[in-house]
Design an enzyme around this catalytic site. Structure first.
Site, PDB file in Angstrom:
ATOM      1  N   LYS A  74       2.898   6.117 -13.837  1.00 47.92           N
ATOM      2  CA  LYS A  74       2.109   5.674 -12.656  1.00 47.92           C
ATOM      3  C   LYS A  74       1.931   7.478 -12.193  1.00 47.92           C
ATOM      4  CE  LYS A  74      -0.950   3.794 -10.710  1.00 47.92           C
ATOM      5  NZ  LYS A  74      -0.799   3.041  -9.552  1.00 47.92           N
ATOM      6  N   PRO A 117       0.240  -1.297   0.060  1.00 48.61           N
ATOM      7  CA  PRO A 117      -0.253  -0.009  -0.050  1.00 48.61           C
ATOM      8  C   PRO A 117       0.745   1.064   0.293  1.00 48.61           C
ATOM      9  CG  PRO A 117      -0.829  -1.517   1.588  1.00 48.61           C
ATOM     10  CD  PRO A 117       0.569  -1.607   1.160  1.00 48.61           C
ATOM     11  N   THR A 163       2.344   0.971  -5.639  1.00 41.51           N
ATOM     12  CA  THR A 163       2.641   2.610  -6.505  1.00 41.51           C
ATOM     13  C   THR A 163       3.579   3.458  -5.575  1.00 41.51           C
ATOM     14  OG1 THR A 163       0.257   2.727  -7.475  1.00 41.51           O
ATOM     15  CG2 THR A 163       0.922   5.187  -6.614  1.00 41.51           C
TER      16      THR A 163
END
Length: 303
Positions: A170, A65, A95
């Site tokens: 991203k 996360p 991410t």
């Protein structure tokens, strides 16, 4: 390939299950072993720590996360770094922050270990269906070597450039997504409060010059960076007038026009530069100048 996977969350689990079908041996680790029951029932192995999960693997994936979670898994107690050997390729599909990606690349590189950032976009449903864009950053030769594994995870795998490039792409995508939602919501809220229903607004905007095309299509098709106006141009001064009127409409109806006001101020600055009779697309030049970059090409105006 003997592959390890750390992180069996909403995104990580379907991605892991797709990689499992590609691997010859598959090992998983997560804070919650119950989340991996179906993976284990399908022949996967459980590792009690990131170090154990990484040991002896060809590739070790992470999908976690937060940047702090990635750092802990890579560098903390019983971490990947404690169990890995130099033949293993570390792939971070989280991410992550760009600074964390660069930090981890440097640390692993000093140990002779390859680290690549390969974040994904497509959401949970995309992860289940392998309808993912996988944005890979790192060594090009290593990318070519591991691409079959990435292809097992997503159907739109691309090499973005050196380490960190996947993360840049991203984060840029997610910022683009958030800004589109913010701007679209602001525009529609203003129109509704002014007196038109949502369905009508959506239909009218979607049939207009800008609304009928995907937001990046004109960038992709652009071949030049020339904002000189001709008889077909939508002049900047006309665009500035229209934005001013739209902002006034919002203010009259007590609608916060945060993003719209920023646009209006940029347009006023360009008018003061004497660009009023330029193609309205010259807005892109102002933004690029403020950022200290140059666009190699850019599309024309808005209308």
């Amino acid at each position: 390939m003997d592959i390890g996977w750390i992180g069996i969350g909403n995104m990580g689990k379907p991605m892991a299950k797709n990689i499992q079908t590609f691997s010859t041996q598959f090992t998983v680790n997560d804070l919650n072993q119950e989340s991996a029951i179906d993976i284990l029932e399908s022949g996967g192995n459980w590792a009690s720590s990131p170090a154990e999960c990484a040991k002896g693997k060809d590739i070790i994936f992470m999908c976690l996360p937060m940047p702090a979670d990635v750092e802990k898994v890579c560098l903390g107690k019983n971490s990947i770094l404690e169990g890995i050997d130099s033949k293993t390729i570390v792939i971070d599909s989280s991410t992550n922050s760009l600074s964390m990606v660069k930090k981890l690349h440097e640390i692993f590189d000093k140990k002779g270990i390859t680290f690549m950032d390969c974040p994904v976009s497509g959401g949970v449903i995309g992860a289940v269906k392998k309808d993912l864009c996988v944005m890979a950053g790192g060594d090009k030769e290593i990318y070519n070597k591991i691409k079959p594994a990435l292809d097992a995870m997503g159907d739109k795998v691309m090499y973005c450039g050196p380490n960190g490039s996947g993360t840049i792409c991203k984060l840029s995508h997610n910022l683009f997504s958030g800004l589109l939602m913010n701007i679209t919501s602001e525009v529609l809220a203003s129109g509704i409060k002014a007196g038109v229903d949502l369905a009508t607004l959506l239909e009218a905007i979607s049939k207009g010059a800008s609304g009928k095309n995907p937001p990046l299509e004109n960038w992709i098709k652009a071949t030049q960076n020339d904002f000189a106006a001709d008889e077909y141009s939508f002049f900047l001064e006309l665009g500035a007038k229209d934005v001013k009127l739209a902002c006034e409409m919002g203010r009259e109806n007590k609608v916060p026009m945060d993003m719209s006001n920023i646009l209006e101020q940029n347009l006023i600055e360009m008018l003061n530069r004497g660009w009023g009779r330029k193609n309205s697309g010259i807005l892109r030049k102002l933004i690029a100048e403020k950022a200290g970059v140059e666009f190699e090409y850019a599309p024309g105006g808005f209308a």
